[in-house]
Design an enzyme around this catalytic site. Structure first.
Site, mmCIF file in Angstrom:
data_model
loop_
_atom_site.group_PDB
_atom_site.id
_atom_site.type_symbol
_atom_site.label_atom_id
_atom_site.label_comp_id
_atom_site.label_asym_id
_atom_site.label_seq_id
_atom_site.Cartn_x
_atom_site.Cartn_y
_atom_site.Cartn_z
ATOM 1 N N ARG A 156 0.503 -9.307 10.705
ATOM 2 C CA ARG A 156 1.196 -8.302 11.967
ATOM 3 C C ARG A 156 2.898 -9.310 11.298
ATOM 4 N NH1 ARG A 156 -0.259 -4.417 10.316
ATOM 5 N NH2 ARG A 156 -1.531 -5.485 9.129
ATOM 6 N N LYS B 292 1.091 -0.933 0.100
ATOM 7 C CA LYS B 292 -0.273 -0.413 -0.322
ATOM 8 C C LYS B 292 0.997 1.593 0.158
ATOM 9 C CE LYS B 292 -1.360 1.116 4.227
ATOM 10 N NZ LYS B 292 -0.564 2.476 4.022
ATOM 11 N N THR B 293 1.342 1.050 0.755
ATOM 12 C CA THR B 293 2.636 2.368 1.147
ATOM 13 C C THR B 293 3.428 2.413 -0.271
ATOM 14 O OG1 THR B 293 2.812 2.275 3.671
ATOM 15 C CG2 THR B 293 4.126 3.841 2.405
ATOM 16 N N ASP C 101 -5.011 8.057 2.859
ATOM 17 C CA ASP C 101 -4.505 6.663 3.536
ATOM 18 C C ASP C 101 -5.148 6.061 4.418
ATOM 19 O OD1 ASP C 101 -2.807 4.520 3.804
ATOM 20 O OD2 ASP C 101 -1.794 4.817 5.011
ATOM 21 N N GLU C 102 -5.335 4.880 4.812
ATOM 22 C CA GLU C 102 -6.376 4.032 5.792
ATOM 23 C C GLU C 102 -7.842 4.442 5.894
ATOM 24 O OE1 GLU C 102 -4.710 1.734 7.044
ATOM 25 O OE2 GLU C 102 -3.011 1.984 7.309
ATOM 26 N N GLN D 124 -9.456 -4.454 8.009
ATOM 27 C CA GLN D 124 -8.522 -3.665 8.873
ATOM 28 C C GLN D 124 -8.920 -2.664 9.289
ATOM 29 O OE1 GLN D 124 -4.006 -4.084 8.061
ATOM 30 N NE2 GLN D 124 -4.984 -4.103 5.808
#
Length: 739
Positions: A603, A32-33, A219-220, A250
């Protein structure tokens, strides 16, 4: 450099789609980043878009900093101030610094943190003579925060209230906002709430920002609330070049206002939306991804997607059953110690994640027993520590003399003979005169007439000190000025004279604050005091966490969002704990618990451990049922370790001693004995849906549903006589017949 070589096909599609609304559904670990940073670099470098036309917002300073660094690398030059990449709160604070006066606030407004807000709420509650046990500051502020999240002002909120409690909260909300306004202050929620109000009511300000930002990225996005959504939607008008990146699987922040409908219904709000799915995972092994998917796919309200990876299957997921929460923590500590001694993982490559902060105690004690350094993320934040906040309060009052919270905090610290009674008289007299407290205190005669000569003399010295600090601010850089401030107020001497608490650590914290101010001034050459105070108010404990420290990381599952570790331990997988008991009968809350498991599992890069305890001391010792999530895992992806009946010998390694256990009588509750069916060797999994039981009064039946936790564990049972009963297990005197 050809960026296309670094991206897979969906990632390239996302980067190259620059016009119109774009929804990027980016699963955990799917790059994503990378997509966000390459997209910004593509706009600037390849399409020649002026950096000032681009806005990217996210939720943490850490994420914003990483984006800036990566974009700078791609552009082969540092990111300049024209490119806006920041958190929601930082962006809004910057907007309000320029335009707060349009809403009647000063440009040098203060930002109240959680402690400041709670103190203010408490004062209002006491002033209204409301019962303090019923109207706690935290509960009231939660209601007020919820109102601001959906953009309700006090009057609008009051119109929605139909019960006594809500109507009283509406009164508190009104006074709370009036007090903030008089103090020239915003709380955290106000930064966004008031910015939206500014943009929606002041035409020229709205048009300025709409003309400035032609490309808006979020983002998010799954974590946004209504106010944040309205903010970015307003900014993106009329171009509609709004790119949102997120993953509905998420979405774990409903409790702080996040609205999953923002991402699920984005295509409805923007009918011409292009959707790009990023499903290839670059972080975790297939076994980990399969486990995460097995749990989260139990949610029906989600975008259909499944992560995949080209990596080999990897190690099986380790499911560990411990005798107690203490044994659970020992098993985890022993495993981490073994990893370090075998050089498989360093300590900072291991993380222990748990559902509630209360679980950290057992793990902290275990880490100390095993001699393992650890860092606790989510404890008292640095800028929330008393001695740090005391120093900052002086700086806040220098910046904004109307800041009543700062004035109350330091007017008598260090001691200067201005007690609470005198403070109350001064505040009342200032209010009657239509003045702020500092403005009133600048008149020695008025102060003396209000509180007497002795207190007036002390207050005069205090006013002179603040004036001196204000003058010194013009002569020194931020770091040097903070050092002078600490010396002038004499806080180190005060801390050394306090015999009740150890002073060394507190003094070190004050020195660390000076260092933080100096570092901020070095990085930001034109740094102002207001900007530093803003940064101090908005920084999170995760922002200050250093992943390179050689220590085990202990944190809640919520805090772990956005992070990754080679080895992860998700602890406390028991019904009523994870998922929480209040989620048992609430489908939406249970769905969020599933998403939280998905976040925790993903994670992990290489090793995932899932642990639970047969007994846990929460409200007395209780017998636990394993989490339903464990029953949903693919069996071929898991290896189960059963440590029931074993005691940890100590920190020497994974050594155990067999304990004598009468398994027919091992599970006991007050007034009841629950016996496992014949042939059942383990005690976990009792009292679950589908289990047949015999009740002394109602006869034979089958459990349809289990809810609650510990002494509150409740079973819904359908009996053969046709009755359906909801029975508290501790009083049931069930005999378990089998499945």
């Amino acid at each position: 450099m050809d960026y296309r070589l670094d991206l897979n096909e969906p990632q390239r599609e996302a980067v190259e789609t620059v016009d119109g609304p774009l929804l990027i559904l980016a699963g955990a670990g799917s790059g994503k980043t990378r997509v966000i940073t390459y997209r910004v670099a593509h706009l600037i470098r390849d399409l020649g878009i002026n950096p000032t036309r681009v806005l990217a917002v996210t939720f943490t300073n850490k994420a914003a900093g990483e984006m800036k660094h990566r974009i700078g690398d791609l552009l082969e030059e540092p990111v300049g101030p024209g490119l806006q990449i920041s958190t929601f709160h930082s962006f809004c604070a910057r907007v309000m610094r320029s335009h707060a006066e349009r809403l009647g606030y000063p440009k040098d407004f203060s930002i109240y943190d959680d402690q400041d807000s709670q103190r203010l709420a408490k004062k209002i509650i006491v002033g209204l003579n409301l019962p303090p046990k019923q109207f706690t500051p935290r509960a009231v502020l939660s209601r007020i925060s919820g109102a601001k999240d959906i953009l309700l002002d006090p009057a609008e909120y009051a119109r929605t209230c139909h019960d006594h409690y809500s109507k009283e909260v509406a009164r508190i909300y009104q006074i709370y906002q009036e007090t903030l306004f008089d103090a020239g202050a915003f709380d955290f929620d106000d930064l966004i709430y008031q910015t939206v109000r500014l943009l929606e009511t002041v035409d020229d300000v709205r048009e300025y920002y709409q003309q400035r930002f032609h490309y808006v990225m979020v983002d998010e996005f799954q974590d946004t609330n209504i106010a944040q959504y309205r903010l970015v939607k307003t900014l993106a008008d009329p171009q509609d070049n709004l790119c949102v990146v997120g993953d509905d699987d998420q979405s774990i922040y409903t409790w702080r206002g996040a609205d999953i409908r923002n991402i699920l219904e984005f295509e409805t709000d923007f009918p011409n939306t292009k959707v790009v799915m990023l499903e290839q995972n670059y972080r975790s092994t297939p076994n980990i991804l399969d486990a995460a998917y097995a749990v989260v796919c139990g949610n029906f309200q989600r975008k259909a997607k499944k992560l995949w990876t080209e990596r080999p299957p990897g190690e099986q997921i380790t499911v560990i059953l411990a005798e107690s929460d203490t044994a659970e923590a020992d098993l985890v500590a022993a495993r981490i110690k073994a990893y370090r001694e075998s050089s498989l993982f360093n300590l900072n490559e291991c993380a222990v994640l748990y559902r509630t902060n209360a679980q950290s105690r057992a793990f902290e004690e275990a880490m100390r027993r095993y001699g393992l350094p650890y860092v606790l993320v989510g404890g008292v934040k640095f800028f929330q520590r008393k001695e740090v906040k005391d120093v900052l309060a002086y700086a806040q009052l220098v910046s904004n003399p109307r800041n009543i919270a700062a004035w109350r905090r330091i007017i008598n610290y260090p001691k200067r003979a201005v007690g609470e009674t005198s403070q109350g008289k001064i505040e009342a007299a200032a209010a009657a005169a239509g003045q702020g407290t500092m403005e009133f205190c600048a008149d020695p005669a008025a102060v003396a007439a209000t509180v007497g000569a002795r207190a007036a003399k002390s207050i005069a010295k205090f006013v002179a000190l603040i004036d001196e600090l204000r003058a010194l601010r013009e002569e020194h850089n931020l770091g040097d000025w903070m050092r002078l401030l600490v010396g002038k107020i004499g806080i180190k001497a005060e801390l050394q004279s306090d015999d009740a608490t150890p002073s060394e650590t507190k003094i070190e914290n004050v020195d660390e604050l000076i260092a933080a101010a100096a570092e901020y001034a070095m990085i930001n050459l034109d740094a102002t005091l207001e900007e530093f105070l803003e940064q101090a108010a908005l920084v999170t404990d995760v922002d200050r966490w250093d992943p390179d420290t050689d220590a085990v990381t202990l944190m809640t599952l919520h805090s772990a969002k956005g992070l990754e570790f080679p080895a992860v331990f998700v602890a406390g997988l028991e019904e009523g704990l994870f998922p929480l008991s209040q989620a048992m009968d609430d489908p939406e809350k249970l769905a969020e618990e599933r998403r939280l498991f998905y976040v925790g599992a993903t994670r992990a890069r290489q090793r995932l451990h899932l642990t639970y305890a047969r007994t846990r001391r929460r409200f007395g010792e209780t017998i636990n049922l394993k989490s339903r999530f464990l029953g949903e895992l693919p069996k071929d992806a898991c290896a189960v370790e059963n440590h029931i009946g074993y005691d940890q010998l100590g920190p020497g390694g994974l050594s155990y001693e067999r304990k004598r256990v009468n398994r027919r009588k091992a599970v006991r509750r007050p007034q009841a004995e629950i016996r496992p069916p014949a042939g059942e060797g383990d005690l976990e999994g009792l009292l679950q849906a589908g289990v047949r039981v015999l009740h002394p009064r109602f006869g034979e039946g089958m459990i349809e549903m289990v809810s609650g936790y510990g002494n509150g564990l409740t079973c819904t049972v359908a009996f053969k006589n046709g009755a359906v009963k909801r029975i508290v297990a501790r009083y049931a005197n069930f005999e378990i017949l089998g499945i």
